[in-house]
Scaffold this active site. Structure first.
Site, PDB file in Angstrom:
ATOM      1  N   HIS A 139       0.864  -1.190   0.000  1.00  6.71           N
ATOM      2  CA  HIS A 139       0.000   0.000   0.000  1.00  6.71           C
ATOM      3  C   HIS A 139       0.902   1.242   0.000  1.00  6.71           C
ATOM      4  O   HIS A 139       0.950   1.991   0.973  1.00  6.71           O
ATOM      5  CB  HIS A 139      -0.906  -0.030   1.226  1.00  6.71           C
ATOM      6  CG  HIS A 139      -2.063   0.923   1.159  1.00  6.71           C
ATOM      7  ND1 HIS A 139      -2.384   1.640   0.024  1.00  6.71           N
ATOM      8  CD2 HIS A 139      -2.977   1.283   2.094  1.00  6.71           C
ATOM      9  CE1 HIS A 139      -3.449   2.396   0.274  1.00  6.71           C
ATOM     10  NE2 HIS A 139      -3.822   2.195   1.513  1.00  6.71           N
ATOM     11  N   ASP A 234      -3.138  -1.451  12.292  1.00  2.50           N
ATOM     12  CA  ASP A 234      -4.031  -1.601  11.134  1.00  2.50           C
ATOM     13  C   ASP A 234      -5.047  -2.683  11.511  1.00  2.50           C
ATOM     14  O   ASP A 234      -4.867  -3.389  12.513  1.00  2.50           O
ATOM     15  CB  ASP A 234      -3.180  -2.024   9.918  1.00  2.50           C
ATOM     16  CG  ASP A 234      -3.988  -2.193   8.628  1.00  2.50           C
ATOM     17  OD1 ASP A 234      -5.137  -1.705   8.559  1.00  2.50           O
ATOM     18  OD2 ASP A 234      -3.463  -2.822   7.678  1.00  2.50           O
ATOM     19  N   CYS A 275      -3.755   3.695   9.593  1.00  2.00           N
ATOM     20  CA  CYS A 275      -4.054   4.034   8.198  1.00  2.00           C
ATOM     21  C   CYS A 275      -5.556   4.207   7.969  1.00  2.00           C
ATOM     22  O   CYS A 275      -5.952   4.851   6.997  1.00  2.00           O
ATOM     23  CB  CYS A 275      -3.505   2.961   7.268  1.00  2.00           C
ATOM     24  SG  CYS A 275      -4.061   1.290   7.661  1.00  2.00           S
ATOM     25  N   ARG A 303      -3.420  11.705   2.933  1.00  2.00           N
ATOM     26  CA  ARG A 303      -3.576  10.807   1.777  1.00  2.00           C
ATOM     27  C   ARG A 303      -3.797  11.638   0.511  1.00  2.00           C
ATOM     28  O   ARG A 303      -3.257  11.343  -0.541  1.00  2.00           O
ATOM     29  CB  ARG A 303      -4.768   9.860   1.947  1.00  2.00           C
ATOM     30  CG  ARG A 303      -4.727   8.872   3.098  1.00  2.00           C
ATOM     31  CD  ARG A 303      -3.572   7.914   3.020  1.00  2.00           C
ATOM     32  NE  ARG A 303      -3.429   7.267   1.730  1.00  2.00           N
ATOM     33  CZ  ARG A 303      -4.248   6.321   1.221  1.00  2.00           C
ATOM     34  NH1 ARG A 303      -5.248   5.872   1.918  1.00  2.00           N
ATOM     35  NH2 ARG A 303      -4.025   5.795   0.025  1.00  2.00           N
TER      36      ARG A 303
HETATM   37  N1  NVA Z   1      -4.546  -3.912   5.569  1.00  2.88           N
HETATM   38  C1  NVA Z   1      -5.741  -3.174   5.247  1.00  2.88           C
HETATM   39  C2  NVA Z   1      -5.397  -1.775   4.848  1.00  2.88           C
HETATM   40  C3  NVA Z   1      -6.584  -0.883   4.611  1.00  2.88           C
HETATM   41  C4  NVA Z   1      -6.182   0.491   4.176  1.00  2.88           C
HETATM   42  C5  NVA Z   1      -6.492  -3.889   4.133  1.00  2.88           C
HETATM   43  O1  NVA Z   1      -5.858  -4.342   3.177  1.00  2.88           O
HETATM   44  O2  NVA Z   1      -7.703  -4.017   4.243  1.00  2.88           O
HETATM   45  N1   CP Z   2      -6.223   3.925   4.292  1.00  3.67           N
HETATM   46  C1   CP Z   2      -6.926   3.600   3.196  1.00  3.67           C
HETATM   47  O1   CP Z   2      -6.406   3.150   2.176  1.00  3.67           O
HETATM   48  O2   CP Z   2      -8.257   3.820   3.298  1.00  3.67           O
HETATM   49  P1   CP Z   2      -9.381   3.373   2.253  1.00  3.67           P
HETATM   50  O3   CP Z   2      -9.416   1.863   2.280  1.00  3.67           O
HETATM   51  O4   CP Z   2     -10.638   3.986   2.761  1.00  3.67           O
HETATM   52  O5   CP Z   2      -8.988   3.877   0.898  1.00  3.67           O
END
Ligand code: NVA
Ligand code: CP
Length: 318
Positions: A139, A234, A275, A303
């Site tokens: 990410h 997270d 995040c 962001r």
């Molecule tokens: N690890 C999480 C991050 C969300 C921004 C996911 O992949 O759902």
């Molecule tokens: N942190 C983040 O990526 O948030 P969203 O999943 O809402 O885009």
């Protein structure tokens, strides 16, 4: 903005931080800070004028989608949302063919979804800059927002002790480790052994660390938070892993970020970051979320400024 090292990212894709040097990452952070300061004064730009931008989302999103949309429009570009059920990607036609078509029509492509391989194929076959808005593995745009927030809080990145607590093998842990290794942070993953990151990636990050002076630690000992400047967490079950939720609650409850864990840092100045989205009372208590809401929501706002910087740097007329 000053650019003493003459960095140019024109035409580049943004798929993983592995592909970027520390100077290039710093350039994106400086550009984001500059765009943020301008936006606060009501100044937006025109660097994406005439640019059409595809936003492909296989997984849901609040922050990333909003950031690409507003970031593009602020700079005069046109974003087009292409959701999971709107296009043929990988269903009726190959990813390569979708990439070839979108590359003829759009000037830049954002992809959020499952496989890292998909975003890499989009970049290879579209011929336009492609930006990774989250895959199962990485990410990278989130790390830019996190690092901009850390710079705002502490004035620098080098030597900052950043402890990621939770699922140590997910996209956030992986990308924070890569970014920290490149930028010289003292980075720890605190997680049960079952959720430690892949050895190959840890070894690669240790190689980066030799150049940057970073330190990489992976531990299941809560005392690793001692001296932390930042405690980061997270969700326990990422998008696509919902069936693992019960197992994760069992594994990760001892690693919840709560007042006891924050106190274990032995520092009053430690900040908490996330995040988002946050599952309150799972990975973090409401008490800690609310105590650090200024930081966490600055991070969310960042962001937009950092994603705008990525688009402007790779596609914009600057
Ligand atoms: N690890 C999480 C991050 C969300 C921004 C996911 O992949 O759902
Ligand atoms: N942190 C983040 O990526 O948030 P969203 O999943 O809402 O885009």
């Amino acid at each position: 903005m000053e650019n003493p090292k003459n960095i140019s990212l024109k035409g580049r894709s943004f798929l993983t931080l592995k592909d970027f040097t520390a100077d290039e990452i710093q350039y994106l952070l400086d550009l984001a800070a500059d765009l943020k300061a301008k936006k606060k004064q009501g100044i937006t730009g025109n660097s994406l004028k005439g640019k059409n931008i595809a936003l492909i989302f296989e997984k849901p999103s609040t922050r990333t989608r909003s950031s690409f949309t507003v970031g593009a429009i602020d700079e005069g570009g046109h974003p087009e949302y292409l959701g999971r059920d709107d296009i043929q990607l990988g269903h009726k036609e190959t990813v390569e063919d979708t990439a070839r078509v979108l590359g003829r029509i759009f000037d830049g492509i954002e992809f959020r979804g499952f496989k890292q391989e998909t975003v890499e194929k989009l970049a290879k076959y579209s011929g336009v800059p492609v930006w990774n808005g989250l895959t199962d593995d990485y990410h990278p745009t989130q790390i830019l927002a996190d690092f901009l927030t850390i710079m705002e809080q502490f004035g620098h990145l080098k030597g900052i002790k950043l402890v990621f607590v939770g699922d140590g093998r997910n996209n956030m842990a992986n990308s924070l480790m890569i970014g920290s290794a490149k930028m010289g942070l003292d980075f720890c993953i605190l997680a049960p052994k079952e959720l430690w990151p892949g050895e190959e990636l840890v070894n690669l990050c240790n190689e980066y660390a030799k150049e940057s002076g970073a330190k990489i630690t992976v531990s299941d000992d809560l005392d690793v938070v001692k001296g932390a400047d930042v405690i980061y967490t997270d969700v326990w079950a990422s998008m696509g892993e919902e069936e693992k939720a019960a197992e994760r609650i069992k594994l990760l409850t001892p690693y919840q970020v709560n007042s006891a864990l924050m106190a274990r840092t032995g520092k009053d100045s430690t900040i908490f970051m996330h995040c988002l989205p946050a599952v309150r009372e799972h990975e973090v208590t409401t008490e800690i979320m609310d105590k650090f809401s200024d930081v966490v929501f600055d991070e969310a706002e960042n962001r937009m400024h950092t994603i705008k910087a990525v688009m402007v740097a790779t596609l914009g007329n600057i």
